[in-house]
Design a protein around this motif. Structure first.
Motif: not given
Length: 614
Positions: A243-249, A272-273, A321-326, A358-371
């Protein structure tokens, strides 16, 4: 001659920089006494934070007939563009016009008819004080990242400067982010190529106060998939069962709304959990939203938007917020959390509001070339391309919020740098042979579409935008405000040099929203776009675009005092008022005082422009 802009070039400052408060001290130190328009007398709540350069167009610098500009063709082009008074013009080069060879070497020819045609066009605008955006359309036999490719460009720019035809902005190679096959480039390639370009400019003695390296000249229509988020955060598919996840407090979490994008209309991988301690988690039941096709989803797949909402949450301090195997990539555009007294808005630009421990997975900021290019420190100005996808079924009004979000990120990344759209317009359908269907450029609704887009982009905070295009680029490209001669590719007979309908509205906006204007974004009725501009000389321009089928009334409150305005009107399907040249003529005048508020009515499917200028 438009000496105001030319004077800025002589100071060695790119157009628009003199409008930046951060550089006022520089201007003062030079002893110029140059006045800078400020919004001091304007309604503070609707002033747009741009350094307005203006609207313009892309121009093919080759003549419409023959190998050199005839007197008749040149005079026609000059008279029409002089009427328009563009704020900027983009004129690109093809390598064969001035150079032939390979990575191993080659030869220059600055005496060819094609080169001289292009230099003649650019010098015309430079002499008029109009900033030119330039670069290369293609580098067929060259390696993008090779030092020689940069040297060729630097040699060209130095030659243009010596001949008095210095482009204000040099953007390198056109749209490097959409090159394919053996000419497919990465962002790292762009960094290498642009670093090489800076070095080559220095070696060739290019005056970078006259010509600044700009860009990344990328195609950015895809940002509309992410609501304008140039640095969208993505979770790649976890095929290994993770699972990839992002956590807010947020203590006493009560409600949340999350915007998530996925490349499927039947996605169910997002869950969501909640947790009270960040260790023990329980599943939160969230109703599955109805996915909405984004504008790129209307054209060959693209992304779908999911808006998840939940309320009445109790006993929680953390939300995951989690993303299951996909097999799909998922993108989080934004997260809004709230309790009874506090709210947290996270636009996910840099994950600073998430609990990374508490991040349970890998999230990446791809970023556009413009930015990413804006953050690189390699550019003197930001420039990219943005096309509306209205013709693919997108709601016309999506452009402003998308552009506002993008511009805010670019301003943060590179304060004081211009934000330009080197190409803008309507995205066209493409034929199997790669040519595009520009028949929409001939119809009577195109003036509304383009005026609508221009108003939204100006309200969105860009400093300038160049329409695609002035008068076509090839026998199969009918993109312009008029045609390029008599050749006919068999798709549509459109090469007549007669002015097309959208010249009417675009020329009014280029002419009457001049460089140095202070742009305002008044309140708008649904379906109507409204722009106000305080002109450098103290006058005003108002532009209203009504995309609805009934007349609309707009009340404007701007600090004008009593003013007399010339009125111009375009209505879809009706013949507008023009002179013998086809240029717009006023249909009346209006004397009014908008300081305390004044109402204007614009008819259905119409564009109204009021201006104190002549």
């Amino acid at each position: 001659m438009r000496s105001r802009s030319l004077f800025r070039f002589r100071l060695g400052l790119p157009v628009g920089r003199t409008l930046c408060a951060a550089l006022l001290s520089v201007v003062a130190a030079l002893g110029t006494g140059l006045a800078t328009p400020t919004p001091s007398s304007a309604a503070a709540d609707d002033v747009v934070g741009s350094r307005w350069i203006g609207l313009g167009y892309n121009q093919n610098p080759q003549p419409p007939n023959g190998t050199t500009w005839s007197t008749a063709d040149w005079n026609r082009m000059v008279s029409r563009t002089d009427y328009m008074k563009p704020g900027l013009v983009r004129v690109m080069f093809n390598l064969p016009w001035f150079w032939s060879g390979t990575d191993a070497g080659g030869s220059y020819d600055f005496t060819s008819a094609s080169y001289l045609n292009a230099e003649k066009v650019i010098k015309h605008y430079v002499d008029e004080g109009v900033p030119v955006v330039s670069g290369l359309f293609g580098i067929d036999d060259l390696t993008y990242t090779a030092a020689n490719t940069a040297t060729i460009q630097a040699t060209l720019v130095k030659h243009l400067q010596t001949d008095g035809a210095a482009p204000a902005y040099w953007v390198g190679v056109n749209e490097p982010n959409v090159s394919t096959g053996p000419k497919s480039y990465s962002y790292a390639d762009w960094e290498t190529a642009t670093t090489n370009l800076a070095s080559a400019f220095a070696t060739a003695g290019v005056d970078t106060a006259r010509t600044v390296i700009s860009g990344a000249d990328t195609a950015e229509a895809g940002i509309s998939s992410y609501g304008g988020d140039l640095d969208h955060q993505t979770a790649p598919g976890c095929n290994a069962g993770c699972d990839s996840g992002l956590v807010w407090k947020l203590a006493s979490l009560n409600t949340f709304t999350a915007q998530v994008y996925a490349a499927s209309a039947t996605d169910n991988a997002v869950t969501f959990q909640t947790s009270s301690d960040g260790t023990t988690w329980k599943k939160l039941a969230v109703a599955p939203p109805t996915p909405a096709a984004m504008v790129t989803g209307k054209n060959g797949g693209g992304m779908w938007s999911y808006t998840y909402t939940a309320s009445g949450i109790t006993g929680s301090k953390y939300l995951r917020l989690s993303v299951a195997s996909s097999p799909l990539e998922h993108t989080v555009g934004s997260m809004h959390l709230a309790n009874d007294s506090t709210s947290v808005d996270d636009s996910l630009y840099d994950l600073t509001r998430t609990q990374t421990a508490l991040d349970t997975g890998t999230w990446n900021g791809n970023g556009s070339w413009w930015l990413r290019s804006a953050r690189s420190g390699l550019l003197g100005a930001g420039e990219a391309h943005f096309y509306s996808q209205e013709l693919y079924g997108a709601a016309p009004e999506y452009a402003e919020p998308v552009m506002s979000e993008a511009v805010s990120q670019l301003r943060s990344a590179a304060p004081g740098r211009e934000v330009l759209l080197g190409e803008t317009g309507m995205k066209a359908a493409q034929y199997p042979d790669g040519s595009k269907d520009y028949r929409f450029a001939l119809d009577t609704t195109q003036p509304l579409r383009m005026a609508d887009l221009a108003v939204q982009e100006a309200r969105g905070g860009v400093d300038g935008a160049a329409a695609w295009c002035l008068d076509g680029y090839a026998s199969t490209t009918f993109c312009g405000m008029w045609g390029r001669g008599s050749d006919d590719p068999g798709k549509v007979s459109a090469h007549s040099t007669a002015l097309r309908p959208w010249f009417y509205t675009w020329s009014l906006l280029t002419r009457y929203l001049p460089t140095g204007s202070v742009i305002h974004a008044p309140a708008e009725p649904t379906g109507v776009r409204v722009l106000a501009a305080q002109l450098p000389g103290g006058g005003w321009t108002f532009a209203l675009v009504n995309r609805t089928s009934v007349a609309q009334t707009v009340r404007l409150s701007e600090p004008t005092g009593s003013i007399t305005l010339n009125k111009y009107l375009y209505t879809d399907g009706a013949t507008p008022s023009t002179d013998a040249n086809g240029f717009p003529t006023k249909v009346g005048t209006l004397t009014a005082n908008f300081t305390g508020g004044h109402a204007l009515t614009v008819g259905s499917n119409s564009v109204l422009v009021f201006t104190t200028a002549s």
